[in-house]
Design a protein around this motif. Structure first.
Motif: not given
Length: 161
Positions: A84-97
């Protein structure tokens, strides 16, 4: 409301202990193409493989293989605690490579993927929490090298090793 719908979908998608016997492997990796990537694949049959990409100190891809029966199952049981601590949209929130990745593969060909980027993302925090209490034991490893960057080395959890 959107978060509750996602949480419910995630809860039904991530395996529980009763589904653990269908798991084939768990893979986790960290890094970037610029800084180098290290990935770890643990099969249910006990095979463990570390994949290290070329980086500033090594121009070859390094593969290290060993046996660690039970680790994949232990990793899955730990992941269930943090699902439950890992939402699926993390890369949409922040992507630094940079990528922190966890992939669980199942007998039926399906998989569950968690990917995060940027400092202190939930995937990185989950891996840190798991490795604070769980570790793979490397015994009698075999190493091999591939000149340059092997296919899939920068995204090792999405490649068939």
């Amino acid at each position: 409301m959107k978060y509750l719908v996602f949480a419910a979908a995630l809860a039904t998608a991530l395996p529980t202990a009763s589904f653990a016997q269908d798991m084939m492997s768990v893979c986790y990796s960290r890094g970037s193409e610029a800084e180098g990537v290290s990935g770890f694949l643990h099969d249910l049959d006990g095979r463990a493989l570390r994949i290290d990409s070329p980086n500033s100190s090594e121009e070859r891809t390094r593969l290290t293989e060993w046996q660690d029966p039970g680790f994949a199952q232990e990793m899955l049981s730990q992941l269930i605690r943090y699902e439950g601590d890992m939402p699926a949209d993390l890369l949409a929130q922040c992507d630094d490579g940079w990528r922190d990745t966890i992939v669980v593969r199942y007998d039926d060909g399906s998989s569950i993927v968690f990917e995060g980027s940027c400092a202190r993302n939930p995937v990185a925090q989950t891996l840190d929490a798991i490795f604070a209490t769980t570790a793979s034991t490397v015994v009698n490893p075999t190493r091999s090298y591939i000149d340059g960057a092997a296919e899939g080395v920068y995204a090792p959890c999405f490649h068939n090793w």
